[in-house]
Design a protein around this motif. Structure first.
Motif, PDB file in Angstrom:
ATOM      1  N   VAL A 172       0.902  -1.051   0.019  1.00 48.06           N
ATOM      2  CA  VAL A 172       0.041  -0.052  -0.069  1.00 48.06           C
ATOM      3  C   VAL A 172       0.868   1.154   0.096  1.00 48.06           C
ATOM      4  CG1 VAL A 172      -1.433   1.410   1.417  1.00 48.06           C
ATOM      5  CG2 VAL A 172      -1.910  -1.098   1.192  1.00 48.06           C
ATOM      6  N   LEU A 173       1.877   1.046   0.851  1.00 47.75           N
ATOM      7  CA  LEU A 173       2.942   2.279   0.730  1.00 47.75           C
ATOM      8  C   LEU A 173       3.521   2.545  -0.392  1.00 47.75           C
ATOM      9  CD1 LEU A 173       4.555   1.521   4.316  1.00 47.75           C
ATOM     10  CD2 LEU A 173       2.938   3.446   3.798  1.00 47.75           C
ATOM     11  N   LEU A 174       3.782   1.623  -1.272  1.00 48.98           N
ATOM     12  CA  LEU A 174       4.474   1.609  -2.542  1.00 48.98           C
ATOM     13  C   LEU A 174       3.635   2.240  -3.648  1.00 48.98           C
ATOM     14  CD1 LEU A 174       6.389  -1.674  -3.347  1.00 48.98           C
ATOM     15  CD2 LEU A 174       7.361   0.638  -3.224  1.00 48.98           C
ATOM     16  N   GLU A 175       2.444   1.871  -3.481  1.00 48.01           N
ATOM     17  CA  GLU A 175       1.451   2.374  -4.420  1.00 48.01           C
ATOM     18  C   GLU A 175       1.165   3.996  -4.157  1.00 48.01           C
ATOM     19  OE1 GLU A 175      -2.096   0.081  -4.180  1.00 48.01           O
ATOM     20  OE2 GLU A 175      -1.118  -1.672  -5.245  1.00 48.01           O
ATOM     21  N   GLY A 176       1.201   4.197  -2.809  1.00 49.66           N
ATOM     22  CA  GLY A 176       0.818   5.692  -2.369  1.00 49.66           C
ATOM     23  C   GLY A 176       1.999   6.588  -2.690  1.00 49.66           C
ATOM     24  N   GLU A 177       3.018   5.974  -2.281  1.00 56.10           N
ATOM     25  CA  GLU A 177       4.324   7.167  -2.393  1.00 56.10           C
ATOM     26  C   GLU A 177       5.273   6.761  -3.691  1.00 56.10           C
ATOM     27  OE1 GLU A 177       6.319   7.903   1.186  1.00 56.10           O
ATOM     28  OE2 GLU A 177       4.549   7.420   2.475  1.00 56.10           O
ATOM     29  N   CYS A 178       5.265   5.706  -4.273  1.00 56.68           N
ATOM     30  CA  CYS A 178       6.004   5.333  -5.229  1.00 56.68           C
ATOM     31  C   CYS A 178       5.248   4.841  -6.594  1.00 56.68           C
ATOM     32  CB  CYS A 178       7.105   4.306  -5.068  1.00 56.68           C
ATOM     33  SG  CYS A 178       7.964   4.681  -3.703  1.00 56.68           S
ATOM     34  N   ALA A 179       4.012   5.481  -6.904  1.00 55.31           N
ATOM     35  CA  ALA A 179       2.792   5.317  -7.703  1.00 55.31           C
ATOM     36  C   ALA A 179       3.315   4.490  -8.968  1.00 55.31           C
ATOM     37  CB  ALA A 179       2.054   6.322  -8.001  1.00 55.31           C
ATOM     38  N   ARG A 239      12.972   2.355 -10.142  1.00 55.08           N
ATOM     39  CA  ARG A 239      13.278   3.838 -10.508  1.00 55.08           C
ATOM     40  C   ARG A 239      14.423   4.502  -9.541  1.00 55.08           C
ATOM     41  NH1 ARG A 239       9.669   5.251 -14.782  1.00 55.08           N
ATOM     42  NH2 ARG A 239       8.057   3.589 -15.093  1.00 55.08           N
ATOM     43  N   LEU A 240      14.230   4.028  -8.461  1.00 55.76           N
ATOM     44  CA  LEU A 240      14.751   4.838  -7.216  1.00 55.76           C
ATOM     45  C   LEU A 240      15.969   4.040  -6.647  1.00 55.76           C
ATOM     46  CD1 LEU A 240      11.577   5.916  -5.090  1.00 55.76           C
ATOM     47  CD2 LEU A 240      13.107   7.291  -7.053  1.00 55.76           C
ATOM     48  N   PRO A 241      17.106   4.434  -6.013  1.00 54.85           N
ATOM     49  CA  PRO A 241      18.063   3.723  -5.390  1.00 54.85           C
ATOM     50  C   PRO A 241      17.451   2.939  -4.421  1.00 54.85           C
ATOM     51  CG  PRO A 241      18.725   6.254  -5.405  1.00 54.85           C
ATOM     52  CD  PRO A 241      17.094   5.970  -5.813  1.00 54.85           C
ATOM     53  N   ILE A 242      18.331   1.730  -3.891  1.00 54.50           N
ATOM     54  CA  ILE A 242      17.886   0.717  -3.145  1.00 54.50           C
ATOM     55  C   ILE A 242      17.343   1.202  -1.609  1.00 54.50           C
ATOM     56  CG2 ILE A 242      20.050   0.058  -2.363  1.00 54.50           C
ATOM     57  CD1 ILE A 242      19.032  -3.054  -2.545  1.00 54.50           C
ATOM     58  N   GLU A 243      18.135   2.095  -1.521  1.00 55.04           N
ATOM     59  CA  GLU A 243      18.144   2.889   0.034  1.00 55.04           C
ATOM     60  C   GLU A 243      16.498   3.347   0.119  1.00 55.04           C
ATOM     61  OE1 GLU A 243      20.582   3.581  -2.148  1.00 55.04           O
ATOM     62  OE2 GLU A 243      22.366   2.720  -1.300  1.00 55.04           O
ATOM     63  N   ALA A 244      16.238   3.913  -1.093  1.00 57.51           N
ATOM     64  CA  ALA A 244      14.631   4.821  -0.815  1.00 57.51           C
ATOM     65  C   ALA A 244      13.866   3.562  -0.427  1.00 57.51           C
ATOM     66  CB  ALA A 244      14.542   5.281  -2.449  1.00 57.51           C
ATOM     67  N   TYR A 245      13.871   2.133  -0.970  1.00 58.31           N
ATOM     68  CA  TYR A 245      12.654   1.024  -0.762  1.00 58.31           C
ATOM     69  C   TYR A 245      12.971   0.701   0.672  1.00 58.31           C
ATOM     70  CZ  TYR A 245      12.498   1.796  -5.426  1.00 58.31           C
ATOM     71  OH  TYR A 245      12.421   2.324  -6.641  1.00 58.31           O
ATOM     72  N   SER A 246      14.227   0.680   1.365  1.00 56.50           N
ATOM     73  CA  SER A 246      14.452   0.263   2.795  1.00 56.50           C
ATOM     74  C   SER A 246      13.974   1.656   3.580  1.00 56.50           C
ATOM     75  CB  SER A 246      15.901  -0.056   3.051  1.00 56.50           C
ATOM     76  OG  SER A 246      16.732   0.829   2.420  1.00 56.50           O
ATOM     77  N   GLY A 247      14.073   2.852   3.213  1.00 60.87           N
ATOM     78  CA  GLY A 247      13.791   3.975   4.281  1.00 60.87           C
ATOM     79  C   GLY A 247      12.287   4.057   3.970  1.00 60.87           C
ATOM     80  N   LEU A 248      11.389   3.642   2.951  1.00 64.49           N
ATOM     81  CA  LEU A 248      10.150   3.736   2.932  1.00 64.49           C
ATOM     82  C   LEU A 248       9.506   2.747   4.334  1.00 64.49           C
ATOM     83  CD1 LEU A 248       7.444   4.610   1.973  1.00 64.49           C
ATOM     84  CD2 LEU A 248       7.658   2.680   0.154  1.00 64.49           C
ATOM     85  N   ALA A 249      10.238   1.588   4.114  1.00 63.38           N
ATOM     86  CA  ALA A 249       9.752   0.820   5.100  1.00 63.38           C
ATOM     87  C   ALA A 249      10.302   1.128   6.763  1.00 63.38           C
ATOM     88  CB  ALA A 249      10.261  -0.762   4.913  1.00 63.38           C
ATOM     89  N   SER A 250      11.256   1.597   6.837  1.00 58.90           N
ATOM     90  CA  SER A 250      11.817   2.187   8.270  1.00 58.90           C
ATOM     91  C   SER A 250      10.750   3.344   8.625  1.00 58.90           C
ATOM     92  CB  SER A 250      13.268   2.437   8.057  1.00 58.90           C
ATOM     93  OG  SER A 250      14.012   1.263   7.748  1.00 58.90           O
ATOM     94  N   ALA A 251      10.704   4.306   7.725  1.00 58.01           N
ATOM     95  CA  ALA A 251       9.694   5.525   8.043  1.00 58.01           C
ATOM     96  C   ALA A 251       8.415   4.901   8.534  1.00 58.01           C
ATOM     97  CB  ALA A 251       9.846   6.384   6.703  1.00 58.01           C
ATOM     98  N   HIS A 252       7.988   3.919   8.107  1.00 57.02           N
ATOM     99  CA  HIS A 252       6.652   3.694   8.711  1.00 57.02           C
ATOM    100  C   HIS A 252       6.603   2.452   9.749  1.00 57.02           C
ATOM    101  CE1 HIS A 252       5.705   5.948   5.083  1.00 57.02           C
ATOM    102  NE2 HIS A 252       4.782   6.138   5.554  1.00 57.02           N
ATOM    103  N   GLY A 253       7.750   2.322  10.370  1.00 61.04           N
ATOM    104  CA  GLY A 253       8.087   1.373  11.529  1.00 61.04           C
ATOM    105  C   GLY A 253       7.869  -0.124  11.105  1.00 61.04           C
ATOM    106  N   LEU A 254       8.139  -0.626   9.847  1.00 62.21           N
ATOM    107  CA  LEU A 254       8.256  -1.940   9.634  1.00 62.21           C
ATOM    108  C   LEU A 254       9.679  -2.393   9.365  1.00 62.21           C
ATOM    109  CD1 LEU A 254       6.153  -1.668   6.163  1.00 62.21           C
ATOM    110  CD2 LEU A 254       5.313  -2.325   8.434  1.00 62.21           C
ATOM    111  N   ASP A 255       9.611  -3.581   9.990  1.00 60.50           N
ATOM    112  CA  ASP A 255      11.066  -4.174  10.153  1.00 60.50           C
ATOM    113  C   ASP A 255      11.549  -4.865   8.993  1.00 60.50           C
ATOM    114  OD1 ASP A 255      10.981  -3.814  13.053  1.00 60.50           O
ATOM    115  OD2 ASP A 255       9.761  -5.881  13.303  1.00 60.50           O
ATOM    116  N   ILE A 256      12.540  -4.887   8.526  1.00 55.69           N
ATOM    117  CA  ILE A 256      13.450  -5.200   7.295  1.00 55.69           C
ATOM    118  C   ILE A 256      14.042  -6.657   7.644  1.00 55.69           C
ATOM    119  CG2 ILE A 256      14.572  -4.661   5.301  1.00 55.69           C
ATOM    120  CD1 ILE A 256      14.409  -1.860   5.845  1.00 55.69           C
TER     121      ILE A 256
END
Length: 305
Positions: free
Chosen positions: A240-247, A265-282
């Motif tokens: 859901v976060l991907l669809e909302g912030e990386c449509a 389309r983005l650096p790999i850090e952007a996808y891990s940062g998206l998870a961390s910013a919303h409290g998801l464990d990686i």
């Protein structure tokens, strides 16, 4: 679409050795089929059977829809072939060898050799004797012979063997041009797998006489595409976060719950940062891009052979 070349349950045995073991494949008109396999996989045997240089133990070959023995011989006149080492008259010149080929094939019109020699880059060597040619130049002459008579299909076994990088690029461009401009169907094998990626529209993977897989280049590109796999504590929420912030990102949820981001389309850090910013464990984060060579090795390791 019509299958120009087709085999059904093709088997070829040499004593106790099964060179081909139940190979069934179809090559559509206008396709470029890249045949991939190790030495001994059955590539050359397959090509010899297609060209009438060897006969199958069992199974069937169809060329342009025909399959009985007499019809196959007629249809083979529509196919140009280069199998293993091309054969020449060693003491005759390049142009005389090609003229002999023209006569043998029954192609009308003397003087056709000049254009063919120009096409394969041998015009400057027309007067040289075949025995004095380098390995790469012999391959070029063999290719010229295969092209004699403007065949509708080509069966080429390692056509770039012995060529330098420039020669490999020239042959690759020639095959692409023949396919694009004349609609010539091509079946080609090569140990230079990266070269096949430039021209092939389909692939056939052989191992120990068996066809492991026949797959379109489009499907293979999708399987080998650059992707990022990320395993998080809540895959559904992450989607859901991907669809909302990386449509614009394309993704899929894998059977193990990981999320695969296709052609990121983005650096790999952007996808891990998206998870961390919303409290998801990686739990896992990796970037993958598979080459044709890696795909083939993985196919063998999976027991496809």
């Amino acid at each position: 679409m019509e299958a120009v070349i087709e085999t059904r349950g093709l088997k070829k045995r040499y004593g106790a050795v099964a060179a081909l073991d139940g190979v069934s494949l179809a090559v559509r008109r206008g396709a470029v089929l890249g045949v991939v396999g190790d030495n001994g996989a059955g590539k050359s045997t397959l090509f010899k059977v297609l060209c009438g240089l060897a006969f199958p133990t069992r199974g069937e070959v169809r060329l342009f829809g025909e399959h009985d023995a007499r019809a196959l011989e007629r249809q083979r006149s529509r196919i140009g072939a280069l199998i293993e080492q091309p054969g020449f008259y060693p003491r005759l010149s390049v142009e005389k060898n090609l003229e002999c080929c023209r006569i043998r094939k029954g192609v009308p019109g003397a003087g056709r050799t000049d254009a063919l020699l120009e096409t394969v880059g041998l015009a400057q060597a027309a007067k040289r004797r075949a025995k004095d040619l380098s390995v790469g130049m012999k391959q070029r002459l063999g290719l010229a012979m295969a092209l004699m008579g403007e065949p509708e299909a080509l069966v080429l076994d390692e056509p770039t063997s012995g060529l330098d990088p420039s020669g490999i690029a020239e042959v690759r461009a020639l095959l692409a041009r023949l396919n694009r401009e004349r609609g010539v169907t091509v079946v080609v094998s090569s140990h230079h797998l990266a070269e096949l990626e430039h021209v092939a529209t389909e692939y056939a993977f052989l191992r120990r006489g068996r066809l492991i897989e026949q797959v379109s280049a489009e499907t293979l590109r999708a399987r080998c595409a650059d992707c990022i796999d990320i395993a998080v504590s809540d895959p559904a929420r992450y989607a859901v976060l991907l669809e909302g912030e990386c449509a614009r990102e394309r993704y899929q949820v894998l059977p193990d719950g990981a999320v695969r981001i296709l052609d990121p389309r983005l650096p790999i850090e952007a996808y891990s940062g998206l998870a961390s910013a919303h409290g998801l464990d990686i739990f896992r984060l990796e970037r993958r891009q598979t080459t044709l060579e890696q795909y083939y090795f993985e196919l063998k390791e999976k027991g496809g052979a």
